[in-house]
Design a protein around this motif. Sequence first.
Motif, mmCIF file in Angstrom:
data_model
loop_
_atom_site.group_PDB
_atom_site.id
_atom_site.type_symbol
_atom_site.label_atom_id
_atom_site.label_comp_id
_atom_site.label_asym_id
_atom_site.label_seq_id
_atom_site.Cartn_x
_atom_site.Cartn_y
_atom_site.Cartn_z
ATOM 1 N N UNK A 123 0.831 -1.209 0.000
ATOM 2 C CA UNK A 123 0.000 0.000 0.000
ATOM 3 C C UNK A 123 0.860 1.251 0.000
ATOM 4 N N UNK A 124 0.485 2.162 -0.857
ATOM 5 C CA UNK A 124 1.232 3.413 -0.976
ATOM 6 C C UNK A 124 0.298 4.545 -0.608
ATOM 7 N N UNK A 125 0.755 5.352 0.355
ATOM 8 C CA UNK A 125 -0.071 6.473 0.780
ATOM 9 C C UNK A 125 0.553 7.774 0.296
ATOM 10 N N UNK A 126 -0.258 8.793 0.178
ATOM 11 C CA UNK A 126 0.299 10.054 -0.345
ATOM 12 C C UNK A 126 1.524 10.501 0.425
ATOM 13 N N UNK A 127 1.510 10.343 1.763
ATOM 14 C CA UNK A 127 2.653 10.866 2.504
ATOM 15 C C UNK A 127 3.941 10.115 2.181
ATOM 16 N N UNK A 128 3.793 8.871 1.711
ATOM 17 C CA UNK A 128 5.009 8.128 1.345
ATOM 18 C C UNK A 128 5.736 8.785 0.186
ATOM 19 N N UNK A 129 4.998 9.582 -0.534
ATOM 20 C CA UNK A 129 5.560 10.091 -1.783
ATOM 21 C C UNK A 129 6.007 11.541 -1.656
ATOM 22 N N UNK A 130 5.805 12.108 -0.506
ATOM 23 C CA UNK A 130 6.209 13.505 -0.337
ATOM 24 C C UNK A 130 7.648 13.605 0.130
ATOM 25 N N UNK A 131 8.280 14.687 -0.245
ATOM 26 C CA UNK A 131 9.644 14.972 0.238
ATOM 27 C C UNK A 131 10.625 13.816 0.033
ATOM 28 N N UNK A 132 10.603 13.277 -1.105
ATOM 29 C CA UNK A 132 11.465 12.125 -1.363
ATOM 30 C C UNK A 132 12.702 12.472 -2.187
ATOM 31 N N UNK A 133 12.955 13.749 -2.363
ATOM 32 C CA UNK A 133 14.070 14.158 -3.212
ATOM 33 C C UNK A 133 15.381 13.462 -2.824
ATOM 34 N N UNK A 134 15.718 13.548 -1.544
ATOM 35 C CA UNK A 134 17.004 12.991 -1.117
ATOM 36 C C UNK A 134 17.049 11.488 -1.369
ATOM 37 N N UNK A 135 15.914 10.853 -1.107
ATOM 38 C CA UNK A 135 15.863 9.409 -1.319
ATOM 39 C C UNK A 135 16.079 9.087 -2.802
ATOM 40 N N UNK A 136 15.359 9.822 -3.621
ATOM 41 C CA UNK A 136 15.473 9.598 -5.049
ATOM 42 C C UNK A 136 16.912 9.789 -5.525
ATOM 43 N N UNK A 137 17.557 10.803 -4.973
ATOM 44 C CA UNK A 137 18.941 11.057 -5.393
ATOM 45 C C UNK A 137 19.820 9.854 -5.105
ATOM 46 N N UNK A 138 19.557 9.225 -3.969
ATOM 47 C CA UNK A 138 20.349 8.032 -3.661
ATOM 48 C C UNK A 138 20.131 6.932 -4.694
ATOM 49 N N UNK A 139 18.873 6.781 -5.092
ATOM 50 C CA UNK A 139 18.600 5.741 -6.095
ATOM 51 C C UNK A 139 19.253 6.083 -7.435
ATOM 52 N N UNK A 140 19.249 7.348 -7.729
ATOM 53 C CA UNK A 140 19.901 7.732 -8.997
ATOM 54 C C UNK A 140 21.392 7.414 -8.932
ATOM 55 N N UNK A 141 22.000 7.743 -7.795
ATOM 56 C CA UNK A 141 23.418 7.388 -7.626
ATOM 57 C C UNK A 141 23.624 5.904 -7.881
ATOM 58 N N UNK A 142 22.755 5.140 -7.294
ATOM 59 C CA UNK A 142 22.871 3.690 -7.411
ATOM 60 C C UNK A 142 22.734 3.266 -8.889
#
Lengths: 1068, 947
Positions: free
Chosen positions: B717-736
Amino acid sequence: MAGIKSLDPRPYIIYRSSAGSGKTRTLAKEFLLLALSSEPGYLKHILAVTFTNKATQEMKDRIVRYLADFRDGRHNNLRDELLKELGMDEPALKRKSEEVLSTILHEYSSFAVSTIDAFFQRVIRSFTREAGLLGNFRLEVDYDIVLDEVIAQLLDELGSDPQLTDWMIQFSSRKLQDGENWNVARTLKSFAMEIMKEQFKEIEEEVLKATPERHVAVRKLLEKESGEFMKAMSGMARQAMGIIEAHRLTKDDFKGKDRGTVFKYFREFAAGVYVDSSNPTMLSAIGGAGEWMAKQSLKYKELLEIAETELRPILLEMVEYEKTHGPGWHAATAILENYYSYGLISDITRKLQSYKEENNLMLLVDASKFLNGIIRQSDTPFVYEKVGSYFQNFLIDEFQDTSSLQWKNFHPLLKEAGDQGKLNLIVGDVKQSIYRWRGGDLSLLQSSVPEQFGAGQVDIRKLNRNFRSGGRVVSFNNKFFSSAAALLSMTLNHPLPAEVYADVAQEIFYPETSGFVEATFLERGEDDLWKKKVLDELPRIFERLQDQGVPLRDIAILVRRNDEGQEVANHLLRLQGLAERKRSKYKYKVVSNESLRVDGSYTVGLLLAALRYLHNPDDAVARGHLAYEVTGGQQLDTLFAKARHRKLDEVLPEEFLRQQPHLRRLSVFELTEELIRIFQLSVHTTEISYLQAFQDITLEFSSREKTDLGTFLEWWDSIKVDKKSIKVSDGGDAATILTIHKAKGLQFRYVIIPFCNWRMQHEHQSNMLWVQPKEESLSGLGHVAVRYGSDLAKTSFREEYELEKVKVNLDNLNLLYVAFTRAEAGLMVFAPRPGESSKGISSVNDLMYAVMNQPELSHAFDGSTFRSGSLEEGLMVKESAEALETIQLDRYHSCDWRKKLVIKREGAEFFEDEISEARTKINRGILVHRILSLIRHQSDAETALDSFFLEVTLLPEEQKDIRDKVMSVVQHPQIGQWYGKEWDVRNEALVLLPGGGQKRMDRLMVGKKQTIVVDYKTGARKAADRAQVEQYAGVLARMGYPAVTAYLLYLDDLHVEEVVRNTTLGLF
Amino acid sequence: MKPFLKELAEKMVKERTTLDELTFIFPNRRAALYFEHHLAQSLEKPKWAPRLFSIEEYFRKESKLLEPDRLTLIYRLHQVYNETLKRQEAFDRFYFWGDMLLRDFDELDKYMVNAAHLFKDLSKIKELDEVFDYLTDEQKTFLKNFWIHFSEKESNTKDAFLLLWQKLPKIYSDYTKGLRKDGMGYEGMIHREVAERISKAAKTADNSNVVFAGFNALTKAEAVLISKMVEGGAQVFWDTDAYYMEDRLQEAGLFLRQYRDHSSLKSTFPPDAPDNIRKSPKKLELTGVPLRIGQAKLAGGKVAEILEGMKREDMAVELARTVIVLPDESMLLPVLHSLPDELQDINVTMGYPLRETPLYSLVDLLVEMQLRQRKNTFSYREVLAILGHSYVVSLAAKEAEDMRNEIITRNRVFVNIDDLQSEHPVFPLLFRLVEPTQVTHYLLDVVRFLGTSFAGKQSFDREYAYHFYKQLAGLDAILKDSTTIDWRGYQKLLRQVIQSQRMPFSGEPLRGLQVMGVLETRNLDFDNVIFLSLNEGMLPAAASQGSYIPFAVRRAYGLPTNDHRDAIYAYLFYRLLQRSKNVYFYYNTEPDIIGNGEMSRFVQQVLLESGLQIERKILYNPVDPHLPRQIEIPKTSAVMEQLNRYVPASNPEARGLSPSHLNDYIECSLRFYLKHVARLMEADQIDEDVDARVFGNIIHDSIHWFYDDLRQKDNGWVKPEDLRNQRAVMEQYIDKAFIKLYKLREHEAVVYEGQRVVVKESALAFLLKILEKDEQHAPFQILLLEHEFAHDITVSDGRVVKIGGKIDRADRKDTVTRIIDYKTGGDDSNFESIPALFTRDGKRNKAAFQTFHYAFAFRLMYPLSGEKLMPGLINRKSLFDSRVGFGHTMGKVYSRTTISDATPYLDEFGKLLEQTVQEIFDPSVPFRQTTYEPACEWCLYKGMCRR
Ligand code: SF4
């Protein structure tokens, strides 16, 4: 140096001459008038400027031909006019012509007929020092390669230059959102082509001045400007929303709820979002509150009241505010939105600047501006005097294509000449202005130049009789274009097109009923089906014309773009192939200098595959391709399997496989030669033009900065069709395919325009427009770039936008004019019929269709075909140009010259053969030998060494080595005796032998009673050495020298070997 | 006819018993060589050769001054220049100007002009007449015309000009004094010194044993020397023809006519010039050719024609009477390659530009590489070019190849030098970090290494190495004390020095076919003359070498101008017509882009004035390419066998026939075959351009990892709050994702440089946009992520084909299951109908085909779910265009509807899918090229198909 002064006191004659009215002839005539009425030396004071290289050649040829005719008493169409205007009799003309022709031929540089570019280059070359340029710069015309390099360098800086990075990111995300190509380098390049336009050159410096700080400041300013507007608007809107809420009104109370209504207007603006108020609902809402409310609303009455008294005033205030401040806000937004591209452009420009300097290049497009810089700082006569040319009469052709920068360079010259009462001639036709994208500015001819010189100085003449086309063609064009221009002016609501075409009507020279015009509209169909129909129609036209005895070379097919030309060319080539197999009586041969891609041939395809293979043997596609070409398509499944597994030993020529290492070190050009030889491509005689063209391209490429195979292949994949097309000389029996741009200035008996449907607007959407904001608050910005598009109509750049739009439309109308006026006898046009639903005039076929329906032409138009005359009856007999005898290359020689070259090698001896120590060495012995040959006596040694080292530069340590070695020879206890003063010495003594032979002896010493001959040797001892000096001794004895002793001297270890002792004549 | 030099030789042998007391002076060395040969041929017994000099050698012999190489000369001039002007102009910037200035000095010395007078600033002087009483009125007019402009208004250009002009007399005198002090001099100095000495000598020496022959344009110094020696009894033999001697306008005779009127040279002219050009019978042919190669090939053909008339044994000697003249040096290689293979010996006499050699390209690359070094790394661009350079490949193919591959697969933009080393000694030599001050040694080491490495087998390369060695050693001598030079400066200097250098090709002139430049033909005569590139700018050559002395001033002082040069070329041109039998002219019919380069004026003269018969032709080859063949691969048993890669039963490694393979098949069955069955793939490329594929990979991986982690938490289950403010997380995945893509070292911070910065940022924007959209959609439940599916289709021969692929994502909200494909390209969501997804010849929607296939597979996996299936794309449009929502639309342009449930369409889709697969395995249907050419636009096999 009198020069002819015209009787008319006005020194400037401007000829406005429509197509076919004999422009070139007029220019040639004026040239001849000037030349024939002056002293022969006057020739060098006349400069005739033409637009293209072909036109220059044509003009020169014509002048020379006329003169030769006059000299030899041949008749031509100019003689009578000239005799009359010069007031000469025939013998005088003959004499004078001979004189002038002689001067032309023998003082050729005074025969100044030249393109603008060539003329400018000549001047620039003599000013490089003062202008801080390196003198031997290379003139670059291929901007593709340059930009590739510049962009690559720019991209390397990403990450280390934050500003640039920021811009690039904005640029890319824009491309991403627009769904455009993701290849950053490529999109950046097509965008960067902007800076190669002359328009940009005028503001280049301004852009270059922009520093990072300035960029920041500018953005602040823009943001402030846009912020203020929004603040004001949203303030008002919030007030309105306050009222609405206070009255507990909701969107449901408004008509249309929240779509396009006043409610939305307030709500969005209150949230700081811009809403357009120019839709019909809004317009009626502004008119009165009666239109606002939902009829079914319960509060209808109450609402109406509130709306009228409280809300509508706010609305009116907002609309009013927007009217005054909106355009500025839109402008600021448009600039901001595109600001990254402005920034990128300045970065690319800067990089380009340093690239040019590093590689010592000048771009052709920079020339005018550069010269302008020189001229601006100096008085013109000095500039031209320094070049050694002092022109007094200027004759300028195709003036409508001259750019304003170019004109700035000419203006002072013409001014000076005019002030001295010298005649100047400007010839042009605004209707044929189709080079605006290269800076051409038709307003120069239309208005500026006459204004600059003043009415009293300028004599404007019209050439308005058409000597080119048949009556029907002329009268069609007369009607068509006056009507089209009027129509366009009306649609665009701008007088320019009509003004430009005001004098389009021409007098007819040939019979009224000669020539024919046929325009056919086809149903568009799916997937451009109409184009296929046109292609099917072409061969039928060819056949009909051939039935009438028309040779193919009298037919031209004009296209808007090269890819269209390519389509036509491929189609006809295919038909020609079929026709040949069927031995049809018809031919469909075509040639083109722009549309026949060299890689459309088998041989070049193979060459490219082989090049790719050599470049990267890992490329299985290249392997497969090469294998395929070589085998001719047999057993493809096994072949490709072999290609995949690199098992091509039996497939590819053995020599190719064996020679790979050798091949890989050749230049691209030489590589093609070797490959042609190895793959025996020269047997394909019908493809020789292709091979030849491809090799010419590789040869040209080899004069560039970077010439390796990888760069070549990359370049090849990126260049446009016309650059990789075959080049053919005129002559031969084939129809020509060419673009309208290239067709300008040319004429053909039959012209077919197969795809007459180009847009009246820019073909691409990414065009930029350079504008200068008018708002006071933004006035400091200077020039900025915005994206050209209808959005601009809302901004304060509306005027610039509208003008650009008119100009683009005019460009395309002009193209149509150029295309339609090329035909002598017959004009055949195909276009898709505009769809029912299409409104307005967005492409030339819309325009054509509309014009055909006007009363002037509609009588000959049945809704799908316009016809005036017909092919069969429209034949016009005109003399064709005399054809030269043609020859063909039926063999394509190719040889392995390296084996055959007789060459004196210096390097072979210079280096040691083996890598002896860790470091490699040069061969000392051989150098010592050479120095010894300069020494007669011991005392010469030092001088000999010094002068040798001046000639052959060596590193200091090497010099010392060699010096020691030489000294050890001349000071050697035994050998040193040979270098004594008592000897009469000949070094490198040369004896000539009967029959042509000779012997060169290293050192001969003749004493009173004794003769010594020595040969120096390096390296290992060989048996042949002895035989050689024995021969020397023999020759010397035969020549009568006494007691000849012959030695070998091995320089490495200073070993002396006596070979012959005291021999005299008789022993041999 | 008898060659000029042979005539002279026979005359000498007849008149003299011994020759060694004689001194012959010719314009150049080659004439001497030919003459020597002719002499020997006329002898009856061995004799000592006479002394033979080129005039240059003679001057040198007479002078004590030695001439250093040009680089040294310019360097010394540079020092004087900077001193005098109190400037610090860098040598690399000065080089070109120094070269030009030196040429000017050289000329004014050779023409014995008073430098102080010439460089006088006359801008302020009115009384020209008094200062220069020795000038003629005409000369004074020229000067006045030029200087008059200086009295008018001021300007920058004029100031700049004057500034230097006023200093030139001092520069000249300091420079020449300095040289003389060191016993050195440039050519002009040497000539002037000798000429002045001779003309001052009180009594004329006896020169009756001196013979001059074959001269045309003499410098003042030469004229002084020769006329002085003529007064002492020296003989002069001129090679003239009445054709140009008698026609006052003929520039070819410009100089000779002057000498015929000269007080002391007059006596050396015979009363009548021979009239060979007009009278001796000859055949002339003129052919126009588009561009250059055609000329070379025609010349080769002409030689073959000439060969046909010869006996094999005489060929070498006979051919020596045939010459190919090349005014355009770049024609040398094309011509050499085009000669008939039967030919035995070729003798080339001309300069070969060093910049055309492979060694130059290597050296230039090395400098560029060093110049762009960063820390311990070089940029991949130069490194790859060097590793691919022919020399490096031929020395160490394997190592170079390995390094290339390593760089490419790891996509190293900056290559560490440690990664560029190997056993082979060439690598440490090439790839080491070098300071600008050590650069010459670095390059010398490389050149010496190459010079020795190419022993024997490739002697041309050795020649190149030798000439480079000389130039580099010269540079070293000059730069050894310079500490200021930087890389750019060095590069510029090197380029300039090399660009002006020619490697002399000179061989055994008496055998075989002769190929030479125009200047080299001086004094030589041939029976057959094949003359190429007869265009303006080639003959006469374009005025490329500038001068600082303005035209008017040159004229006033009698210094050579362009007219002078043109006249020299005219003489050379006409001289070749004098004694020849067959003359073949070729010219380029295409002028260059700026309009220069029409047919040579000399040819025009011949055509329009000479009255000689000349046959005119034009090269026109028919344009008639072989048409592309149809490519068709019949399904042989081998092919049917290969198709087992999709049949698990026969091939344990079988892979699924995926939607993208099917897409290829539908679009073009040939492409499907080549790419997936024959598997002809491109080699890896360095990703300098981060292309769509890379971008797509990064997006796919990052978003996948993101949701994969997320779904562990709450049963998908994915809730809206899971998707907010994820910039830093996303950057890590991009690095990967970058680490994975470029095989970077894990756990090390990823450094973004070059284009990667942009890619990263764009990817981030794209990903965040996905999250933003998903947030609007949330809450939803993730069902599948990167889910591999497979299903079977049994084809008519009974084989069970595995169909398979990967579903990017399936999620569910309420009763709708979305089947999602991420697309980063320009894909669209619209299509016309289900059958349209299978059309061959026209536009079709590949992306929709894929998602429908996924939906189809999904339905097979979960047949009973009964929920709505909504396939669609997450792509640029659905993310960035607010008007576009999720899901496909179907129908014609004006009647599209969004497909909110794909279920009703899946049967039809499945049927068509099966048909397609059946067809692939149908032995009677071959693989064919598509008839829809737009499909070929980005195809790998375009070249082969000639599309
Ligand atoms: S080029 Fe065209 S025809 Fe050839 S394989 Fe590719 S898609 Fe098929």
